[in-house]
Scaffold this active site. Structure first.
Site, PDB file in Angstrom:
ATOM      1  N   ARG A  11     -13.413   8.359  94.717  1.00  0.00           N
ATOM      2  CA  ARG A  11     -14.348   8.315  95.850  1.00  0.00           C
ATOM      3  C   ARG A  11     -14.361   9.669  96.540  1.00  0.00           C
ATOM      4  O   ARG A  11     -13.318  10.201  96.909  1.00  0.00           O
ATOM      5  CB  ARG A  11     -13.932   7.228  96.843  1.00  0.00           C
ATOM      6  CG  ARG A  11     -14.720   7.219  98.157  1.00  0.00           C
ATOM      7  CD  ARG A  11     -14.303   6.030  99.011  1.00  0.00           C
ATOM      8  NE  ARG A  11     -14.866   6.044 100.344  1.00  0.00           N
ATOM      9  CZ  ARG A  11     -14.178   6.299 101.467  1.00  0.00           C
ATOM     10  NH1 ARG A  11     -12.877   6.597 101.385  1.00  0.00           N
ATOM     11  NH2 ARG A  11     -14.762   6.276 102.642  1.00  0.00           N
TER      12      ARG A  11
ATOM     13  N   ARG B   2     -20.035   7.297 118.066  1.00  0.00           N
ATOM     14  CA  ARG B   2     -18.768   7.725 118.639  1.00  0.00           C
ATOM     15  C   ARG B   2     -18.918   8.131 120.098  1.00  0.00           C
ATOM     16  O   ARG B   2     -19.993   8.570 120.527  1.00  0.00           O
ATOM     17  CB  ARG B   2     -18.211   8.925 117.850  1.00  0.00           C
ATOM     18  CG  ARG B   2     -18.000   8.666 116.369  1.00  0.00           C
ATOM     19  CD  ARG B   2     -17.524   9.922 115.669  1.00  0.00           C
ATOM     20  NE  ARG B   2     -17.411   9.739 114.221  1.00  0.00           N
ATOM     21  CZ  ARG B   2     -16.346   9.230 113.609  1.00  0.00           C
ATOM     22  NH1 ARG B   2     -15.308   8.866 114.337  1.00  0.00           N
ATOM     23  NH2 ARG B   2     -16.311   9.085 112.307  1.00  0.00           N
TER      24      ARG B   2
ATOM     25  N   LYS C 237     -22.480  -0.678 101.611  1.00  0.00           N
ATOM     26  CA  LYS C 237     -21.242  -0.934 102.353  1.00  0.00           C
ATOM     27  C   LYS C 237     -21.548  -1.972 103.446  1.00  0.00           C
ATOM     28  O   LYS C 237     -22.276  -1.677 104.389  1.00  0.00           O
ATOM     29  CB  LYS C 237     -20.719   0.358 102.970  1.00  0.00           C
ATOM     30  CG  LYS C 237     -20.235   1.368 101.944  1.00  0.00           C
ATOM     31  CD  LYS C 237     -19.845   2.685 102.584  1.00  0.00           C
ATOM     32  CE  LYS C 237     -18.630   2.564 103.472  1.00  0.00           C
ATOM     33  NZ  LYS C 237     -18.239   3.885 104.027  1.00  0.00           N
TER      34      LYS C 237
ATOM     35  N   THR D 164     -10.573  -1.060 102.553  1.00  0.00           N
ATOM     36  CA  THR D 164     -10.046  -0.825 103.894  1.00  0.00           C
ATOM     37  C   THR D 164      -8.643  -1.396 104.092  1.00  0.00           C
ATOM     38  O   THR D 164      -8.429  -2.601 104.014  1.00  0.00           O
ATOM     39  CB  THR D 164     -10.966  -1.371 105.008  1.00  0.00           C
ATOM     40  OG1 THR D 164     -12.316  -1.033 104.746  1.00  0.00           O
ATOM     41  CG2 THR D 164     -10.546  -0.783 106.352  1.00  0.00           C
TER      42      THR D 164
END
Length: 491
Positions: A40, A81, A227, A288
């Protein structure tokens, strides 16, 4: 029956993220030798040159080892964020008031307020909403929105530092799945030749279709991975199935997804995603924190062992490592531990029995052949492997939707198809060039390839699927049961 015992072949594939840890001298080759099937490239970190250099090295090592290793490029997506604090970090006290102000100086945050890089946040939230910062470590309840200022109360306090992510519980943030940065990184992905491209935070199938349009003809052979990390993406079976069908594979991205839907819903949602992906003949990656303790420890926790094994028993195609291999102290040991756990779980009977589509009809001949081959292999004594001559990898993909303890060997001339198959559960991808072979010798040469690779030995049966016309997409129309004998093939 076999004259020699077969070495167990791990069916569940391992995806490992590259980074500074894998850049250390000799580590990348050790990782590939330990069993990495897919690397990845995380576009959230590093430059285009970094990703090109790493992928070139992967391809060189894989060629030397005689292995097909796929490359997955992972777009950053619209990670929302907070901005930065003047002192670098603050400590928020439970019950305190705290303001997120999308118009304030991005460097001037303090213990009472902070900026935000996503200016539309004030339009996306309202009184009564819950915001989760830093993957849920800090929890804020929204009291009211006043222009650019989101007034909140701290429900769960703690340390909060620069640029931490924001999620809205239950979803509902309107940021598009593909940012300007993603569109540039998409061009890089095409240029360096990734096999798969992961799209972060898609909400509907349209986000995946937009990525496909942006890839265009130049990226036509790149498989898209959705995803699944937004609450909206899994809110209904209709939305989930639409995203799955618009992709070549999906990823259970449990970090942001768990924050948005709540931990208590995560395990059921993971199982639902895996089941739906397999029913739609798509590959699925579980990701994850799978062995996160191994960032700093040479051994996984028992909880991590159970987590990986649970995903294997649910028939995920692959399990993924992130910081463990990109930045951890024990990248090779982590892969070795993942390999052991997967093999252990795959020995359980539940991992080898299937009722997949047993009561359904089929529309495609190649699909019918692939599934018939798997049912025959699972019920005939002495079968060592299923071998599929394929131009695209589609027949091995369909075959791999059936649970089995037997290897599926994808025999393909196209190196892109070979690498794509590296993601599919239970599929061993081997190069097989039929261009100089006569029709009468195809079967013998295929069995030779399996014997030389150690998949079959004299005395075994092998179930072979192929088409009348090799290298024709969708042309698989033949199933044969062949005997592996010394020097010749009896069929």
């Amino acid at each position: 029956m076999s004259q020699l015992p077969h070495t167990p072949v791990r069916r569940t594939k391992i995806v490992a993220t590259l980074g500074p840890a894998s850049d250390r001298e000799g580590v990348l080759e050790e990782m590939l030798r330990a069993g990495v099937d897919v690397v990845r490239l995380n576009f959230s970190h590093g430059s285009a040159d970094d990703h090109r250099r790493r992928l070139n090295e992967v391809r060189t090592i894989a060629d030397r080892l005689g292995r097909s290793v796929a490359a997955l490029g992972d777009l950053q997506g619209p990670k929302i964020r907070i901005a930065r604090f003047a002192e670098g970090a603050v400590n928020l006290e439970e019950g305190a008031d705290f303001v997120i102000d999308v118009s304030m100086d991005s460097q001037a945050g303090d213990a009472t307020r902070v900026g935000c890089d996503y200016k539309e946040l004030a339009d996306d939230v309202a009184g009564g909403d819950r915001l989760l910062l830093d993957d849920g470590r800090v929890v804020l309840d929204v009291d009211r929105v006043d222009g650019s200022q989101i007034h909140t109360r701290v429900v769960v306090g703690g340390k909060l530092s620069n640029n931490k992510g924001i999620n809205k519980q239950g979803g509902g943030l309107s940021a598009p799945a593909l940012t300007d940065k993603d569109k540039e990184d998409l061009k890089t992905a095409i240029d360096i030749g990734v096999d798969y491209l992961a799209v972060s935070f898609p909400r509907t199938a349209e986000d995946m279709l937009e990525a496909r349009r942006l890839l265009g003809e130049a990226g036509a052979e790149i498989g898209l991975v959705a995803k699944l990390e937004r609450a909206e993406a899994v809110a209904s079976d209709e939305t989930l199935d639409g995203i799955i069908e618009a992709s070549e594979a999906v990823m259970v991205a449990r970090g942001d997804l768990g924050v948005e839907i709540g931990d208590e819903k995560l395990i059921g949602t993971q199982k639902r995603i895996i089941k739906h992906a397999r029913s739609h003949n798509r590959a699925v990656i579980t990701a994850t924190q799978m062995m996160e303790s191994m960032i700093e420890s040479p051994l996984p926790t028992r909880a991590e062992v159970f987590d990986v094994a649970n995903a294997v028993l649910d028939a995920t195609d692959a399990v993924m490592l992130s910081a463990e291999t990109a930045a951890g102290d024990y990248p090779v040991e982590t892969i070795e531990a993942m390999d052991r756990v997967c093999l252990g779980a795959e020995r359980e009977r539940i991992a080898q029995e299937s009722g997949h589509r047993i009561h359904e009809g089929f529309e495609r001949i190649d699909e019918t052949i692939a599934l018939s081959a798997m049912y025959a292999a699972n019920h005939l004594e002495g079968v060592a492997a299923i071998a599929c001559m394929t131009s695209t990898g589609y027949t091995p993909l369909i075959a791999s939707r059936i649970r089995s303890g037997l290897p599926i060997v994808g025999l393909a001339h196209n190196p892109i198809a070979q690498r794509r198959m590296a993601l599919y559960r239970g599929v061993i991808s081997l190069p097989f060039d039929t261009s100089e072979m006569s029709a009468s010798e195809l079967n013998d040469r295929a069995l030779e390839r399996l014997v030389n690779h150690g998949v079959a030995v004299p005395g075994d049966h092998v179930i072979l699927t192929r088409g009348d016309h090799m290298n024709a997409h969708g042309g698989t129309n033949t199933l044969k049961i062949l005997d592996v004998n010394d020097g010749h093939v009896a069929g």
